[in-house]
Each structure stands twice: as structure tokens, then as C-alpha cells.
Design a protein around this motif. Structure first.
Motif, PDB file in Angstrom:
ATOM      1  N   UNK A 231      39.373  52.884  56.815  1.00 39.88           N
ATOM      2  CA  UNK A 231      39.530  52.706  55.380  1.00 39.88           C
ATOM      3  C   UNK A 231      38.427  53.449  54.648  1.00 39.88           C
ATOM      4  N   UNK A 232      38.776  54.085  53.545  1.00 38.04           N
ATOM      5  CA  UNK A 232      37.765  54.700  52.700  1.00 38.04           C
ATOM      6  C   UNK A 232      36.863  53.587  52.172  1.00 38.04           C
ATOM      7  N   UNK A 233      35.560  53.599  52.489  1.00 40.58           N
ATOM      8  CA  UNK A 233      34.690  52.466  52.110  1.00 40.58           C
ATOM      9  C   UNK A 233      34.626  52.212  50.613  1.00 40.58           C
ATOM     10  N   UNK A 234      34.511  53.272  49.812  1.00 38.91           N
ATOM     11  CA  UNK A 234      34.414  53.093  48.362  1.00 38.91           C
ATOM     12  C   UNK A 234      35.696  52.506  47.790  1.00 38.91           C
ATOM     13  N   UNK A 235      36.846  53.020  48.245  1.00 38.21           N
ATOM     14  CA  UNK A 235      38.135  52.511  47.753  1.00 38.21           C
ATOM     15  C   UNK A 235      38.355  51.069  48.193  1.00 38.21           C
ATOM     16  N   UNK A 236      38.063  50.777  49.462  1.00 38.33           N
ATOM     17  CA  UNK A 236      38.261  49.421  49.965  1.00 38.33           C
ATOM     18  C   UNK A 236      37.353  48.431  49.244  1.00 38.33           C
ATOM     19  N   UNK A 237      36.105  48.830  48.961  1.00 42.95           N
ATOM     20  CA  UNK A 237      35.177  47.951  48.244  1.00 42.95           C
ATOM     21  C   UNK A 237      35.700  47.660  46.845  1.00 42.95           C
TER      22      UNK A 237
ATOM     23  N   UNK B   4      53.817  49.649  36.679  1.00 39.13           N
ATOM     24  CA  UNK B   4      53.694  48.194  36.488  1.00 39.13           C
ATOM     25  C   UNK B   4      52.323  47.851  35.893  1.00 39.13           C
ATOM     26  N   UNK B   5      51.730  48.851  35.215  1.00 40.78           N
ATOM     27  CA  UNK B   5      50.531  48.661  34.392  1.00 40.78           C
ATOM     28  C   UNK B   5      49.221  48.549  35.159  1.00 40.78           C
ATOM     29  N   UNK B   6      49.205  48.856  36.440  1.00 41.27           N
ATOM     30  CA  UNK B   6      47.939  48.936  37.174  1.00 41.27           C
ATOM     31  C   UNK B   6      47.504  50.394  37.093  1.00 41.27           C
ATOM     32  N   UNK B   7      46.853  50.760  35.992  1.00 39.17           N
ATOM     33  CA  UNK B   7      46.593  52.164  35.706  1.00 39.17           C
ATOM     34  C   UNK B   7      45.491  52.745  36.582  1.00 39.17           C
ATOM     35  N   UNK B   8      44.664  51.912  37.178  1.00 42.41           N
ATOM     36  CA  UNK B   8      43.655  52.388  38.126  1.00 42.41           C
ATOM     37  C   UNK B   8      44.042  52.089  39.558  1.00 42.41           C
ATOM     38  N   UNK B   9      45.345  51.974  39.799  1.00 43.77           N
ATOM     39  CA  UNK B   9      45.821  51.539  41.108  1.00 43.77           C
ATOM     40  C   UNK B   9      45.781  52.589  42.189  1.00 43.77           C
ATOM     41  N   UNK B  10      45.263  53.779  41.877  1.00 43.83           N
ATOM     42  CA  UNK B  10      45.208  54.816  42.912  1.00 43.83           C
ATOM     43  C   UNK B  10      44.334  54.393  44.091  1.00 43.83           C
ATOM     44  N   UNK B  11      43.308  53.560  43.837  1.00 43.53           N
ATOM     45  CA  UNK B  11      42.461  53.106  44.949  1.00 43.53           C
ATOM     46  C   UNK B  11      43.232  52.157  45.860  1.00 43.53           C
ATOM     47  N   UNK B  12      44.111  51.351  45.275  1.00 43.12           N
ATOM     48  CA  UNK B  12      44.963  50.477  46.085  1.00 43.12           C
ATOM     49  C   UNK B  12      45.900  51.320  46.939  1.00 43.12           C
ATOM     50  N   UNK B  13      46.492  52.338  46.308  1.00 41.50           N
ATOM     51  CA  UNK B  13      47.386  53.235  47.038  1.00 41.50           C
ATOM     52  C   UNK B  13      46.658  53.945  48.173  1.00 41.50           C
ATOM     53  N   UNK B  14      45.411  54.346  47.924  1.00 36.89           N
ATOM     54  CA  UNK B  14      44.649  55.048  48.956  1.00 36.89           C
ATOM     55  C   UNK B  14      44.362  54.142  50.144  1.00 36.89           C
ATOM     56  N   UNK B  15      43.987  52.910  49.886  1.00 34.13           N
ATOM     57  CA  UNK B  15      43.717  51.978  50.986  1.00 34.13           C
ATOM     58  C   UNK B  15      44.987  51.738  51.805  1.00 34.13           C
ATOM     59  N   UNK B  16      46.116  51.604  51.131  1.00 36.98           N
ATOM     60  CA  UNK B  16      47.392  51.415  51.845  1.00 36.98           C
ATOM     61  C   UNK B  16      47.694  52.628  52.719  1.00 36.98           C
ATOM     62  N   UNK B  17      47.529  53.828  52.162  1.00 32.76           N
ATOM     63  CA  UNK B  17      47.818  55.029  52.942  1.00 32.76           C
ATOM     64  C   UNK B  17      46.823  55.204  54.086  1.00 32.76           C
ATOM     65  N   UNK B  18      45.574  54.769  53.900  1.00 35.52           N
ATOM     66  CA  UNK B  18      44.608  54.819  54.997  1.00 35.52           C
ATOM     67  C   UNK B  18      45.120  54.085  56.230  1.00 35.52           C
ATOM     68  N   UNK B  19      45.849  52.988  56.008  1.00 38.50           N
ATOM     69  CA  UNK B  19      46.368  52.201  57.128  1.00 38.50           C
ATOM     70  C   UNK B  19      47.390  52.979  57.955  1.00 38.50           C
ATOM     71  N   UNK B  20      48.014  53.987  57.336  1.00 38.16           N
ATOM     72  CA  UNK B  20      49.028  54.782  58.034  1.00 38.16           C
ATOM     73  C   UNK B  20      48.433  56.037  58.684  1.00 38.16           C
ATOM     74  N   UNK B  21      47.143  56.274  58.503  1.00 42.98           N
ATOM     75  CA  UNK B  21      46.529  57.478  59.054  1.00 42.98           C
ATOM     76  C   UNK B  21      46.682  57.594  60.566  1.00 42.98           C
TER      77      UNK B  21
END
Length: 335
Positions: free
Chosen positions: A131-137, A297-314
């Protein structure tokens, strides 16, 4: 080709990924730090010295905790398992640049500390960062703070909850949130905005710096390319369906600070993203789909959530386009 009864096969020898990159980790980290200096300067110009305070606190906290954990490693195992200070400093800078200027300093310090613990902890448990540490934090700490106290607006502003991103009128309201008079919403989003991650105040500046960093440091450029192109395509599609100004849609979905900064300085993190070239394109497209869905769905800074999810598929994506070892194909066919 045949020579008598013997079969002579020709094979292409390809260097391993660590050799193919042609750049050391320390040089990569130092180059990344240098690349982020202009973004810090732009952040200070737009948001004041508070922006520099966040970066300094994040880097200082990460460095201090790194030193303590290094001492602990030496006592427990007799050796240092995480000697790369440059990597920790880069992570701290990313934490500082990936928040809003109005975030309390203690939250910035907490994010940097948690990111450092996640960086070390993953190395201790698995020998690599999944997981990207900054995004996960950010997902863990800011998500908790936002759920327990929504008025803080650290992950999403309460105003966002009232937006209607699926209509032309609702989207116009969302774009107006970033409007910097006398510029139009589209120009504000691309050129200069103060309601943004510090590292994404100027979308065009972050884009130019990110492209230069990809070229000079040989970052995984296919990920930001697929990510931003995917966001542009989805923005154009939703503009055609809902109506409204398509240029504002493009500016909003592609150049918000959380998207443009994350694309180059978080989504290209070496260990938590795929290595095969084809898989990097898939990673970027998946990141775009998830980020866009969260924005709607109004989570305008949700790119970090998306990144953590995609990290799981790496680990799965690392198998896409992976070349087989010499002789493996023959054995699979019974030879």
C-alpha cells in the motif's frame, strides 16, 4: 533452426526490472524531492507560509520517527532493515503536499507519523510495500476524522454532500466552489485555485512538473497517462449525458489537486504499483474509474481511496504481461 539432429533455439535476453530502470533508488528519491520544490513554492505563493509549514512538519515528523524506528531495528535485529532516509523524506513531502492548507498542523504530523509506521510495518511483515503509505495513512486517519466529525471537512467538505454531480446545475455549483474571481471556473481549476491540495494549486504547473519528472526520473509514466486520459474520457462522457460546459467538466475532473498531484507523485510509487508495462495501463484505467465514481458521489478527494484499492490488485496485475522464465513454456507443453 536445425543442425543435424540437434535443435538450436534463439532466445532474447532481457535485463531485470532493476537493471532496466537505469537509475538508483537514492537518485530517484533525490530527483523526486527536487521536482516537488516548485510545487512547494507555488503553494506558498497561493496559500501563504502555512503551506511550507505543513511540508516542513510532515518531513520533520517522518524523519524523526524514521530515526527512532531505525534504532529499534538495530536493537532487535542487529541491523537496519530500512536504511533509505531519502525515501522517508519523499514520503513526508508527499504527505505535506497532499493536504489542504487549512488542515491543523497536528493532523499533518499524525498523518506523517502513521505513513512512516505503515512504510516500516509493511517492510517488516512482507518485505515490500503493498500500500502507498501516504495514501493509506490519509484514508485511515482522515477517513476516521471525517466520519467522527464531518464538519472538519478533512476528507470531504460538508458542502460536498449537498452537491448533485449528475446534473448540469449541481455540477455548476460544484465547479463554483473552486472559482477564483475574476477567472472562470475552468481557468481557475487549471491555473490557480486555493481550495486544493497544496501540491495541486496550479494544475498546469503540476502537470508540467510531473511530465518532466517522468522523463528525467523514468517514473512509471504509463500510469498517469492512462489515469488522466481515462478521467478525460469519463468527464467528456458525463458532460454529454448531463449537459453543461464540457470544458469545465474536463477541468474539474482532471485538474483538481487530488487528481493531478496524485497522478504523478503517488500513483507512480515504485513498489505498490505494477511493474509490467501493460499492467500499468490497466492500473491507471482502474484508478480513473474508481476516482471518477467517487467524485460522482461527492467524495471529491477520493483519489487516495481509489489508489489504496488499486494497490491491493498490484500483485495480480504484476502477472499481466510478465515474461516467462527461460524454458518454462516448453515444460508447460510437456517438452
Amino acid at each position: 533452426m536445425r543442425k543435424g539432429d540437434a535443435v538450436i533455439q534463439e532466445h532474447t535476453v532481457v535485463s531485470g526490472p532493476h537493471v532496466h530502470c537505469g537509475i538508483t533508488k537514492d537518485r530517484l528519491m533525490l530527483g523526486t524531492l527536487v521536482a516537488m520544490v516548485p510545487l512547494v513554492g507555488i503553494g506558498v505563493a497561493a496559500l501563504g507560509w502555512r503551506a511550507l509549514g505543513h511540508v516542513a512538519i510532515a518531513m520533520g515528523t517522518a524523519a524523526a520517527l524514521h530515526g527512532l524506528l531505525e534504532v529499534g531495528e538495530r536493537k532487535v535485529s542487529g541491523r537496519v532493515l530500512h536504511p533509505a532516509w531519502s525515501s522517508t523524506l519523499v514520503m513526508g513531502a508527499i504527505v505535506g503536499l497532499s493536504i489542504l492548507a487549512r488542515t491543523p498542523y497536528e493532523v499533518t504530523a499524525g498523518l506523517a507519523a502513521l505513513a512512516t509506521l505503515l512504510k516500516f510495518g509493511q517492510g517488516w511483515l512482507w518485505g515490500r510495500k503493498y500500500l502507498n503509505p501516504a495514501a493509506a495513512a490519509k484514508v485511515l486517519l482522515l477517513g476516521f476524522l471525517s466520519l467522527s466529525s464531518p464538519e472538519t471537512g478533512l476528507m470531504f467538505h460538508p458542502h460536498h454532500l449537498d452537491l448533485d454531480m449528475l446534473s448540469a446545475e449541481g455540477f455548476a455549483d460544484a465547479a463554483a466552489f473552486f472559482w477564483e474571481w475574476p477567472r472562470s471556473p475552468a481557468v481557475s481549476l487549471v491555473l490557480w485555485k486555493t481550495h486544493s491540495w497544496i501540491g495541486g494549486v496550479s494544475g498546469v504547473a503540476t502537470l508540467l512538473v510531473g511530465v518532466m519528472a517522468c522523463w528525467a526520473l523514468r517514473l512509471k509514466w504509463r500510469i498517469p497517462l492512462a489515469f488522466l486520459a481515462g478521467m478525460a474520457v469519463l468527464a467528456s462522457l458525463i458532460a454529454g449525458i448531463t449537459g453543461g460546459d464540457p470544458l469545465v467538466r474536463l477541468a474539474f475532473h482532471v485538474f483538481t489537486g487530488s487528481v493531478i498531484f496524485l497522478a504523478f507523485f503517488m500513483a507512480t510509487e515504485p513498489q505498490s504499483t505494477p511493474m509490467p508495462e501493460r499492467a500499468q495501463y490497466l492500473f491507471g484505467v482502474g484508478l480513473a474509474i474508481l476516482t471518477f465514481a467517487l467524485q460522482l458521489v461527492n467524495v471529491l478527494g477520493g483519489s487516495v481511496i481509489a489508489l489504496v484499492i488499486m494497490n491491493l490488485f498490484t500483485p495480480v496485475l504484476d502477472r499481466v504481461g510478465l515474461r516467462r522464465a527461460l524454458g518454462e513454456g516448453g515444460r508447460s507443453h510437456g517438452r
